[in-house]
Scaffold this motif. Structure first.
Motif, mmCIF file in Angstrom:
data_model
loop_
_atom_site.group_PDB
_atom_site.id
_atom_site.type_symbol
_atom_site.label_atom_id
_atom_site.label_comp_id
_atom_site.label_asym_id
_atom_site.label_seq_id
_atom_site.Cartn_x
_atom_site.Cartn_y
_atom_site.Cartn_z
ATOM 1 N N ASN A 15 0.805 -1.214 0.000
ATOM 2 C CA ASN A 15 0.000 0.000 0.000
ATOM 3 C C ASN A 15 0.844 1.272 0.000
ATOM 4 N N THR A 16 2.158 1.158 -0.203
ATOM 5 C CA THR A 16 3.021 2.334 -0.175
ATOM 6 C C THR A 16 3.542 2.633 -1.565
ATOM 7 N N HIS A 17 4.203 3.780 -1.685
ATOM 8 C CA HIS A 17 4.804 4.151 -2.968
ATOM 9 C C HIS A 17 6.291 3.810 -2.989
ATOM 10 N N GLY A 18 6.784 3.177 -1.938
ATOM 11 C CA GLY A 18 8.192 2.830 -1.845
ATOM 12 C C GLY A 18 8.421 1.349 -2.051
ATOM 13 N N GLN A 19 9.679 0.955 -1.962
ATOM 14 C CA GLN A 19 10.060 -0.446 -2.055
ATOM 15 C C GLN A 19 10.314 -0.948 -0.647
ATOM 16 N N LEU A 20 9.678 -2.048 -0.276
ATOM 17 C CA LEU A 20 9.822 -2.633 1.047
ATOM 18 C C LEU A 20 10.590 -3.931 0.941
ATOM 19 N N ILE A 21 11.649 -4.034 1.731
ATOM 20 C CA ILE A 21 12.389 -5.293 1.824
ATOM 21 C C ILE A 21 12.275 -5.750 3.259
ATOM 22 N N GLU A 22 11.632 -6.879 3.462
ATOM 23 C CA GLU A 22 11.419 -7.431 4.810
ATOM 24 C C GLU A 22 12.396 -8.576 4.998
ATOM 25 N N ILE A 23 13.149 -8.514 6.109
ATOM 26 C CA ILE A 23 14.121 -9.547 6.419
ATOM 27 C C ILE A 23 13.701 -10.198 7.722
ATOM 28 N N THR A 24 13.296 -11.456 7.658
ATOM 29 C CA THR A 24 12.888 -12.181 8.854
ATOM 30 C C THR A 24 13.942 -13.237 9.132
ATOM 31 N N GLY A 25 14.692 -13.026 10.202
ATOM 32 C CA GLY A 25 15.855 -13.859 10.475
ATOM 33 C C GLY A 25 15.561 -15.289 10.845
ATOM 34 N N ASP A 26 14.482 -15.571 11.549
ATOM 35 C CA ASP A 26 14.251 -16.920 12.055
ATOM 36 C C ASP A 26 13.428 -17.800 11.120
ATOM 37 N N LEU A 27 12.894 -17.238 10.065
ATOM 38 C CA LEU A 27 12.102 -18.046 9.146
ATOM 39 C C LEU A 27 13.020 -18.599 8.059
ATOM 40 N N PRO A 28 12.850 -19.873 7.720
ATOM 41 C CA PRO A 28 13.755 -20.483 6.738
ATOM 42 C C PRO A 28 13.577 -19.863 5.357
ATOM 43 N N GLN A 29 14.527 -19.053 4.959
ATOM 44 C CA GLN A 29 14.517 -18.438 3.642
ATOM 45 C C GLN A 29 15.897 -18.694 3.044
ATOM 46 N N PRO A 30 15.967 -19.534 2.033
ATOM 47 C CA PRO A 30 17.284 -19.883 1.493
ATOM 48 C C PRO A 30 18.010 -18.658 0.947
ATOM 49 N N ASP A 31 19.290 -18.617 1.195
ATOM 50 C CA ASP A 31 20.159 -17.571 0.656
ATOM 51 C C ASP A 31 19.725 -16.163 1.034
ATOM 52 N N THR A 32 19.215 -15.976 2.251
ATOM 53 C CA THR A 32 18.742 -14.661 2.678
ATOM 54 C C THR A 32 19.858 -13.627 2.605
ATOM 55 N N TYR A 33 21.035 -13.978 3.079
ATOM 56 C CA TYR A 33 22.176 -13.057 3.059
ATOM 57 C C TYR A 33 22.473 -12.603 1.626
ATOM 58 N N ASP A 34 22.571 -13.559 0.710
ATOM 59 C CA ASP A 34 22.887 -13.228 -0.676
ATOM 60 C C ASP A 34 21.772 -12.424 -1.339
ATOM 61 N N ARG A 35 20.521 -12.793 -1.052
ATOM 62 C CA ARG A 35 19.385 -12.045 -1.620
ATOM 63 C C ARG A 35 19.392 -10.610 -1.128
ATOM 64 N N LEU A 36 19.656 -10.415 0.168
ATOM 65 C CA LEU A 36 19.701 -9.070 0.731
ATOM 66 C C LEU A 36 20.807 -8.256 0.070
ATOM 67 N N LYS A 37 21.986 -8.818 -0.010
ATOM 68 C CA LYS A 37 23.114 -8.116 -0.628
ATOM 69 C C LYS A 37 22.803 -7.737 -2.077
ATOM 70 N N GLU A 38 22.328 -8.688 -2.846
ATOM 71 C CA GLU A 38 22.015 -8.449 -4.259
ATOM 72 C C GLU A 38 20.939 -7.372 -4.409
ATOM 73 N N THR A 39 19.913 -7.438 -3.579
ATOM 74 C CA THR A 39 18.819 -6.469 -3.655
ATOM 75 C C THR A 39 19.310 -5.060 -3.339
ATOM 76 N N LEU A 40 20.112 -4.931 -2.282
ATOM 77 C CA LEU A 40 20.593 -3.603 -1.903
ATOM 78 C C LEU A 40 21.573 -3.042 -2.924
ATOM 79 N N LEU A 41 22.423 -3.879 -3.475
ATOM 80 C CA LEU A 41 23.377 -3.404 -4.471
ATOM 81 C C LEU A 41 22.690 -2.984 -5.771
ATOM 82 N N SER A 42 21.480 -3.477 -6.003
ATOM 83 C CA SER A 42 20.758 -3.107 -7.227
ATOM 84 C C SER A 42 19.664 -2.070 -6.968
ATOM 85 N N ALA A 43 19.602 -1.531 -5.758
ATOM 86 C CA ALA A 43 18.510 -0.622 -5.378
ATOM 87 C C ALA A 43 18.894 0.848 -5.490
#
Length: 183
Positions: A15-43
């Protein structure tokens, strides 16, 4: 609780006009570190605000604050490096324990940093992130009645709810939220 908080943030993000990146540490999300890095470097080149929301647990060893992920944890310094080329406004909700040192590393022009704690020594479970998620879509959070809940309004509501919880439970507060919006 983390899943519910993440769901509230993602619902608000649509519902916003921005980009939201949600990082949930305890939920099993494969390659969270790499996804976060890649997303931020391309943002880097978007006119929309970038919102980073950290839900989970954090640590601080006296030198470096980290957010716990499944796999390698991410440090505040790493996030700061990845955000260097980003020229748009960045709003970071660091709702984890031991989150205050993120302010020191991430504070910059055009950055709003919100943490659940006022020091890295506040390492107990932090309720602030859950309260911020609850405040997101609550119409009572909208202090200036402009039809949207700003980062400041969410911070104020969540900080109030957090303090009220400790008072109602008769407990010594182990988290004290902070906000930095001037770099």
């Amino acid at each position: 609780m983390f899943e519910e908080s993440a769901s509230n943030w993602m619902k608000a993000g649509t519902n916003t006009h921005g980009q939201l990146i949600e990082i949930t540490g305890d939920l099993p999300q494969p390659d969270t570190y790499d996804r976060l890095k890649e997303t931020l470097l391309s943002a880097t080149n978007s006119p929309a605000d970038l919102w980073l929301v950290f839900i989970g647990h954090g640590t601080f060893d006296g030198k470096e604050a980290k957010f716990n992920l499944v796999g390698p944890d991410v440090s505040a310094s790493e996030i700061a490096d990845w955000l260097k080329p980003v020229k748009r406004r960045v709003v970071i909700f660091q709702g984890a324990s031991a989150s205050a040192p993120f302010i020191n590393r991430l504070s910059a022009t055009n950055h709003i940093i919100i943490t659940a704690t006022r020091s890295g020594a506040e390492q107990n479970y932090a309720r602030f992130g859950m309260n911020a998620a609850a405040a997101l879509n609550n119409p009572l959070t909208d202090i200036d009645h402009d039809g949207q809940n700003s980062a400041l309004e969410i911070f104020l509501a969540a900080a109030r709810m957090t303090a009220e919880w400790y008072k109602a439970e008769g407990r010594l507060a182990t988290e004290h939220p902070l906000i930095d919006d001037n770099g």
